[in-house]
Design a protein around this motif. Structure first.
Motif, PDB file in Angstrom:
ATOM      1  N   UNK A 345       0.815  -1.209   0.000  1.00 40.92           N
ATOM      2  CA  UNK A 345       0.000   0.000   0.000  1.00 40.92           C
ATOM      3  C   UNK A 345       0.849   1.260   0.000  1.00 40.92           C
ATOM      4  N   UNK A 346       2.164   1.099  -0.110  1.00 41.05           N
ATOM      5  CA  UNK A 346       3.050   2.250  -0.253  1.00 41.05           C
ATOM      6  C   UNK A 346       3.737   2.718   1.007  1.00 41.05           C
ATOM      7  N   UNK A 347       3.575   1.981   2.109  1.00 43.26           N
ATOM      8  CA  UNK A 347       4.211   2.391   3.364  1.00 43.26           C
ATOM      9  C   UNK A 347       5.654   1.881   3.439  1.00 43.26           C
ATOM     10  N   UNK A 348       6.497   2.687   4.052  1.00 44.41           N
ATOM     11  CA  UNK A 348       7.849   2.242   4.407  1.00 44.41           C
ATOM     12  C   UNK A 348       7.796   1.774   5.849  1.00 44.41           C
ATOM     13  N   UNK A 349       7.901   0.458   6.048  1.00 46.63           N
ATOM     14  CA  UNK A 349       7.807  -0.094   7.409  1.00 46.63           C
ATOM     15  C   UNK A 349       9.183  -0.455   7.967  1.00 46.63           C
ATOM     16  N   UNK A 350      10.235  -0.045   7.265  1.00 49.67           N
ATOM     17  CA  UNK A 350      11.578  -0.323   7.749  1.00 49.67           C
ATOM     18  C   UNK A 350      12.048  -1.735   7.485  1.00 49.67           C
ATOM     19  N   UNK A 351      11.390  -2.425   6.563  1.00 50.12           N
ATOM     20  CA  UNK A 351      11.795  -3.795   6.228  1.00 50.12           C
ATOM     21  C   UNK A 351      10.822  -4.823   6.785  1.00 50.12           C
ATOM     22  N   UNK A 352      10.730  -5.939   6.082  1.00 48.85           N
ATOM     23  CA  UNK A 352       9.861  -7.040   6.512  1.00 48.85           C
ATOM     24  C   UNK A 352      10.688  -7.939   7.419  1.00 48.85           C
ATOM     25  N   UNK A 353      10.549  -7.746   8.732  1.00 46.58           N
ATOM     26  CA  UNK A 353      11.405  -8.445   9.691  1.00 46.58           C
ATOM     27  C   UNK A 353      10.632  -9.109  10.822  1.00 46.58           C
ATOM     28  N   UNK A 354       9.303  -8.989  10.829  1.00 49.22           N
ATOM     29  CA  UNK A 354       8.520  -9.597  11.899  1.00 49.22           C
ATOM     30  C   UNK A 354       8.602  -8.859  13.216  1.00 49.22           C
ATOM     31  N   UNK A 355       9.117  -7.632  13.197  1.00 45.28           N
ATOM     32  CA  UNK A 355       9.295  -6.839  14.410  1.00 45.28           C
ATOM     33  C   UNK A 355       8.443  -5.580  14.305  1.00 45.28           C
ATOM     34  N   UNK A 356       7.647  -5.307  15.333  1.00 41.37           N
ATOM     35  CA  UNK A 356       6.764  -4.133  15.306  1.00 41.37           C
ATOM     36  C   UNK A 356       7.555  -2.923  15.777  1.00 41.37           C
ATOM     37  N   UNK A 357       8.248  -2.293  14.850  1.00 44.36           N
ATOM     38  CA  UNK A 357       8.989  -1.082  15.161  1.00 44.36           C
ATOM     39  C   UNK A 357       8.129   0.151  14.953  1.00 44.36           C
ATOM     40  N   UNK A 358       8.716   1.319  15.147  1.00 44.19           N
ATOM     41  CA  UNK A 358       7.948   2.559  15.086  1.00 44.19           C
ATOM     42  C   UNK A 358       7.383   2.807  13.688  1.00 44.19           C
ATOM     43  N   UNK A 359       8.126   2.462  12.633  1.00 45.78           N
ATOM     44  CA  UNK A 359       7.625   2.715  11.279  1.00 45.78           C
ATOM     45  C   UNK A 359       6.421   1.821  10.971  1.00 45.78           C
ATOM     46  N   UNK A 360       6.472   0.574  11.442  1.00 45.38           N
ATOM     47  CA  UNK A 360       5.315  -0.306  11.264  1.00 45.38           C
ATOM     48  C   UNK A 360       4.125   0.222  12.049  1.00 45.38           C
ATOM     49  N   UNK A 361       4.359   0.690  13.264  1.00 48.30           N
ATOM     50  CA  UNK A 361       3.271   1.222  14.089  1.00 48.30           C
ATOM     51  C   UNK A 361       2.606   2.427  13.423  1.00 48.30           C
ATOM     52  N   UNK A 362       3.398   3.318  12.870  1.00 47.98           N
ATOM     53  CA  UNK A 362       2.823   4.501  12.237  1.00 47.98           C
ATOM     54  C   UNK A 362       1.964   4.111  11.039  1.00 47.98           C
ATOM     55  N   UNK A 363       2.436   3.128  10.266  1.00 45.34           N
ATOM     56  CA  UNK A 363       1.644   2.664   9.120  1.00 45.34           C
ATOM     57  C   UNK A 363       0.346   2.008   9.597  1.00 45.34           C
TER      58      UNK A 363
END
Length: 387
Positions: A345-363
């Motif tokens: 969907x166009x989000x930068x989640x900081x990589x697909x790593x299975x870790x809920x980091x801040x970028x994933x949280x914002x998305x």
């Protein structure tokens, strides 16, 4: 306990004389030696420093194995925080009371902050790691995952060697090259190392005063704001606008209080702060002050940082957090599926790593708002299914 962001780096800025990573290990070491000599280091010293360096496959295996950071906050914090560690924190606080008093006086850093790092990194100096530090640094620099992080550490270790504070054969520590009781990288030691016991050397392995004073100096250099809080557990009203929460949103302590946010103990400081919900609106809730962001300069993992900051408050007398009843955490595989769908969907989640980091949280929070869900940045199976 070091977590390094898993981005891929193929090249780093170094001397044109040498390959930046990969290739023959012997040739790579030869390039390091050339660069050291070209930058002014004595050839005989350089030869002595690199004489016995070797590649360590166990370092690479450890680097690829960081699944512990996939745990959610409650599981992770309960795995690290025990009553024994709380008790030992009090013991070591008393034992090194004069050192902590000096840190608080000179740097404005509460003793709980250093005690928490000391506990998590090495169990108060008892478990410092048994990897040869030079081998670890050269191995990770040769590996092409992120040589730009580790290559400068080699030359910092060389500078420490030249002043008698590093042994290429005997200095041992963590797999990622950290040394001593609070696990600092050579460059950090070179820039912030303190002779806390006054013996003329910076010994982060054998001297607790050196380690604690050095850790404090590093935190200060990273922007720690003297005599200010870092994290505080709060209660939040059930009708709070959840889209206001998260580290990417800030208000003053007074504004949060006006919205019904209350401190579980003490009073809310009127400082810029964010509502941190590590497991969503049904789990623990914290106010994160400016000093909380400094923790990310020490370790990049959201779950580690939140746990270390919380434990520091606990060592300062705060109560055990209220775990609440959060929605079940996604598995590592489910989080990676979520991250792929967010990336699509166009989000930068900081990589697909299975870790809920801040970028994933914002998305996640943005998608929750779009879908009309409570925007608390905690990914649920319902959200995953909707995506």
């Amino acid at each position: 306990m070091r977590f390094v962001l898993p981005f891929i780096v193929a090249f780093c800025a170094t001397s044109a004389q040498a390959a930046t990573c990969g290739g023959s290990f012997a040739s790579f070491v030869g390039g390091l030696k050339q660069e050291a000599i070209a930058s002014g280091h004595d050839r005989a010293t350089v030869d002595q420093f690199f004489a016995n360096v070797s590649q360590d496959d166990a370092v690479i295996r450890a680097d690829r194995r960081q699944g512990v950071f996939q745990k959610d906050f409650i599981d992770f914090s309960r795995s690290l925080i025990s009553q024994n560690r709380v008790n030992n924190g009090a013991i070591y606080s008393d034992r090194f009371d004069s050192v902590f008093d000096r840190i608080e006086r000179e740097y404005g850093i509460n003793r709980g902050v250093l005690l928490a790092f000391w506990a998590f990194e090495t169990d108060f100096g008892q478990v410092q790691g048994d990897f040869n530090t030079l081998n670890a640094l050269v191995t990770l620099s040769h590996d092409c995952r992120r040589p730009d992080l580790f290559r400068p550490q080699i030359f910092a270790a060389l500078a420490l060697f030249e002043r008698g504070d590093f042994s290429p054969t005997n200095t041992r520590g963590a797999w990622a090259g950290e040394i001593g009781q609070v696990q600092m990288l050579p460059k950090d030691i070179l820039e912030n190392g303190q002779d806390g016991d006054g013996d003329g050397h910076v010994d982060l392995k054998g001297s607790s005063p050196d380690a604690l004073m050095s850790g404090a100096a590093m935190l200060s250099s990273l922007g720690w704001r003297a005599n200010e809080p870092w994290l505080q557990e709060v209660t939040v009203p059930a009708d709070l606008d959840w889209s206001l929460t998260g580290l990417n949103h800030q208000m003053s302590g007074r504004e949060w209080a006006n919205l019904g946010v209350q401190a579980r103990s003490g009073s809310i400081a009127n400082l810029p702060s964010s509502i941190l919900l590590p497991m969503g609106r049904k789990g623990p809730a914290f106010l994160a002050y400016p000093n909380f962001h400094v923790y990310f300069e020490w370790n990049k993992s959201m779950v580690y940082v939140t746990t270390a900051a919380y434990f520091a408050t606990r060592l300062e007398g705060a109560p055990a957090y209220n775990a609440g009843n959060p929605d079940p955490a996604l598995s590592g595989e489910e989080i990676m599926t979520l991250q792929r769908r967010l990336e699509a969907r166009g989000y930068d989640v900081g990589g697909v790593d299975g870790i809920i980091g801040e970028m994933t949280r914002e998305a996640v929070q943005t998608e929750q708002e779009r879908l009309g869900l409570p925007a608390d940045a905690w990914p649920t199976r319902d959200l995953l299914n909707r995506l």
